[in-house]
Design an enzyme around this catalytic site. Structure first.
Site, PDB file in Angstrom:
ATOM      1  N   HIS A  39      42.027  34.329  40.114  1.00  0.00           N
ATOM      2  CA  HIS A  39      41.086  35.005  41.004  1.00  0.00           C
ATOM      3  C   HIS A  39      39.625  34.836  40.586  1.00  0.00           C
ATOM      4  O   HIS A  39      38.734  35.380  41.240  1.00  0.00           O
ATOM      5  CB  HIS A  39      41.435  36.494  41.114  1.00  0.00           C
ATOM      6  CG  HIS A  39      42.775  36.717  41.718  1.00  0.00           C
ATOM      7  ND1 HIS A  39      43.071  36.425  43.034  1.00  0.00           N
ATOM      8  CD2 HIS A  39      43.928  37.172  41.174  1.00  0.00           C
ATOM      9  CE1 HIS A  39      44.334  36.701  43.277  1.00  0.00           C
ATOM     10  NE2 HIS A  39      44.882  37.148  42.165  1.00  0.00           N
ATOM     11  N   ASN A  40      39.374  34.077  39.527  1.00  0.00           N
ATOM     12  CA  ASN A  40      38.002  33.801  39.139  1.00  0.00           C
ATOM     13  C   ASN A  40      37.435  32.783  40.125  1.00  0.00           C
ATOM     14  O   ASN A  40      38.096  31.789  40.446  1.00  0.00           O
ATOM     15  CB  ASN A  40      37.932  33.265  37.706  1.00  0.00           C
ATOM     16  CG  ASN A  40      36.520  33.255  37.172  1.00  0.00           C
ATOM     17  OD1 ASN A  40      35.646  32.603  37.718  1.00  0.00           O
ATOM     18  ND2 ASN A  40      36.303  33.982  36.089  1.00  0.00           N
ATOM     19  N   LEU A  41      36.236  33.004  40.599  1.00  0.00           N
ATOM     20  CA  LEU A  41      35.636  32.152  41.625  1.00  0.00           C
ATOM     21  C   LEU A  41      34.978  30.885  41.085  1.00  0.00           C
ATOM     22  O   LEU A  41      34.529  30.047  41.860  1.00  0.00           O
ATOM     23  CB  LEU A  41      34.590  32.952  42.412  1.00  0.00           C
ATOM     24  CG  LEU A  41      35.107  34.134  43.211  1.00  0.00           C
ATOM     25  CD1 LEU A  41      33.946  34.860  43.877  1.00  0.00           C
ATOM     26  CD2 LEU A  41      36.110  33.663  44.251  1.00  0.00           C
TER      27      LEU A  41
END
Length: 176
Positions: A39-41
């Site tokens: 979920h890290n962009l």
């Protein structure tokens, strides 16, 4: 609490921009890759800049950064931290990477972007005092953390800010 250690930098002689995190999180440490949390962009945003998205192999993403003049590293070489949150880093145990040697080996770096407040604070506290006048980049800017823990800003806002800053810096018109 466990002592954790960061990765070597992703950088080559073409580097003009350096992106700094604080310390890899548990998902990244387990995978042996920068920004491995699903979920890290980070890789979504950088994929829009480099054309090599998060679905590509890690080695391909790293090569794409280098091909675009982007280096990636962490401020801290080692620290004691439980979990992944920057707030869990024990500052008394934090030791910075060797930026004097890094900048000597990568003299083309003109802009540093911090991926969040902790990276910036750690750099200003531990690295800037070690640099002599003119031995580091001239421009520094903090960008919003790409971490899923940074939920106070929308994904769209983070994308927009990061893309604008990187495009300007890579065009030689970086933030100061």
């Amino acid at each position: 609490m466990p002592r954790v250690r960061s990765f070597p930098p992703i950088a080559d002689a073409r580097a003009r921009v350096l992106i700094l995190g604080s310390m890899p999180g548990t998902a990244s440490l387990a995978a042996g890759q920068y920004y491995a949390h699903a979920h890290n962009l980070f890789w979504h945003i950088l994929g829009e800049i480099t054309g090599v998205g998060p679905g590509a192999a890690y080695a391909a993403r790293a090569r794409a950064l280098q091909a675009h003049g982007i280096a990636l590293w962490d401020v801290l070489e080692t620290c004691v931290r439980t979990g992944s949150l920057d707030s869990a880093i024990d500052d008394a145990t934090a030791r910075a990477n060797d930026f004097v040697s890094f900048y000597r080996a990568h003299p083309g770096i003109a802009q540093v972007f911090f991926n969040g407040a902790k990276a910036e604070a750690s750099y200003r506290r531990q690295v800037l005092p070690m640099l002599t006048q003119g031995s580091g980049p001239a421009a520094y800017a903090r960008l919003p953390s790409t971490s899923p823990a940074n939920a106070s800003m929308s994904r769209a806002y983070k994308h927009r800010v990061w893309k604008q800053a990187l495009r300007l810096a890579l065009a030689g018109r970086g933030a100061h």
